[in-house]
Scaffold this motif. Structure first.
Motif, PDB file in Angstrom:
ATOM      1  N   LYS A  46      36.806  49.937  95.876  1.00  0.00           N
ATOM      2  CA  LYS A  46      36.371  48.328  95.650  1.00  0.00           C
ATOM      3  C   LYS A  46      36.947  47.972  94.355  1.00  0.00           C
ATOM      4  CE  LYS A  46      31.070  48.797  97.555  1.00  0.00           C
ATOM      5  NZ  LYS A  46      30.038  49.139  96.687  1.00  0.00           N
ATOM      6  N   PRO A  47      38.138  47.143  94.526  1.00  0.00           N
ATOM      7  CA  PRO A  47      38.986  47.305  92.943  1.00  0.00           C
ATOM      8  C   PRO A  47      38.139  45.485  92.203  1.00  0.00           C
ATOM      9  CG  PRO A  47      39.770  46.409  95.503  1.00  0.00           C
ATOM     10  CD  PRO A  47      38.516  46.852  96.002  1.00  0.00           C
ATOM     11  N   GLN A  48      37.317  45.118  92.800  1.00  0.00           N
ATOM     12  CA  GLN A  48      36.613  44.486  92.425  1.00  0.00           C
ATOM     13  C   GLN A  48      35.888  44.304  91.477  1.00  0.00           C
ATOM     14  OE1 GLN A  48      37.920  40.801  94.949  1.00  0.00           O
ATOM     15  NE2 GLN A  48      39.853  40.364  94.116  1.00  0.00           N
ATOM     16  N   ILE A  49      34.508  45.145  92.018  1.00  0.00           N
ATOM     17  CA  ILE A  49      33.914  45.253  91.615  1.00  0.00           C
ATOM     18  C   ILE A  49      32.540  45.682  90.364  1.00  0.00           C
ATOM     19  CG2 ILE A  49      33.363  47.704  92.216  1.00  0.00           C
ATOM     20  CD1 ILE A  49      30.662  44.993  93.238  1.00  0.00           C
ATOM     21  N   LEU A  50      34.397  46.317  89.252  1.00  0.00           N
ATOM     22  CA  LEU A  50      33.895  46.806  87.596  1.00  0.00           C
ATOM     23  C   LEU A  50      36.077  45.944  87.202  1.00  0.00           C
ATOM     24  CD1 LEU A  50      33.191  50.357  87.878  1.00  0.00           C
ATOM     25  CD2 LEU A  50      31.436  48.224  87.135  1.00  0.00           C
ATOM     26  N   LYS A  51      35.413  44.962  86.023  1.00  0.00           N
ATOM     27  CA  LYS A  51      36.068  44.649  85.497  1.00  0.00           C
ATOM     28  C   LYS A  51      37.546  45.573  85.301  1.00  0.00           C
ATOM     29  CE  LYS A  51      34.085  40.109  84.521  1.00  0.00           C
ATOM     30  NZ  LYS A  51      33.753  38.911  84.148  1.00  0.00           N
ATOM     31  N   ASN A  52      37.128  46.600  84.702  1.00  0.00           N
ATOM     32  CA  ASN A  52      37.736  47.455  83.615  1.00  0.00           C
ATOM     33  C   ASN A  52      37.710  48.961  84.549  1.00  0.00           C
ATOM     34  OD1 ASN A  52      35.190  48.778  83.743  1.00  0.00           O
ATOM     35  ND2 ASN A  52      34.830  49.319  81.680  1.00  0.00           N
ATOM     36  N   ALA A  53      37.586  49.075  86.097  1.00  0.00           N
ATOM     37  CA  ALA A  53      38.005  49.881  86.373  1.00  0.00           C
ATOM     38  C   ALA A  53      38.046  49.808  87.702  1.00  0.00           C
ATOM     39  CB  ALA A  53      36.998  51.258  86.634  1.00  0.00           C
TER      40      ALA A  53
END
Length: 109
Positions: A92-99
């Protein structure tokens, strides 16, 4: 002789996750898959694999990535009993801003 098909960065949007916002809105997913098999006459069609993965995730609307990889593994084994190994990763490339987060399995048959 062993062969391996590679599917890298298959991208599409689907409903997946346990958070309320994830259940209401589609999110971008990235899928990587490697399948090993023997004998080139028993080839595995990578376009069919891509379609199976995308269709399964979109239709099932899984809550957990773990459920998605397990279900896809089962469907791939049914369709391609000649598989000798499977590496499947969903992110999930967009679920967390820093990972960049996700789940991966590696199975040998």
């Amino acid at each position: 002789m062993r062969y391996k098909i590679l599917i890298e960065n298959l991208e599409f949007e689907a409903v997946i996750g346990i958070l309320e916002v994830e259940r209401k809105n589609k999110q971008k997913l990235m899928v990587n898959c490697e399948i090993e098999y023997e004998k080139k006459q028993n080839f595995i069609d990578y376009a069919e694999v891509c379609n199976l993965i995308e269709k399964t995730i979109k239709e099932e609307k899984f809550k957990l990535l773990e459920e998605a990889v397990d279900n896809i593994e089962k469907k791939l084994l049914q369709k391609y009993p000649q598989m000798k190994a499977l590496k499947l990763k969903i992110q999930k490339p967009q679920i967390l801003k820093n990972a960049l987060v996700g789940v991966e399995i590696l199975r040998k048959y």
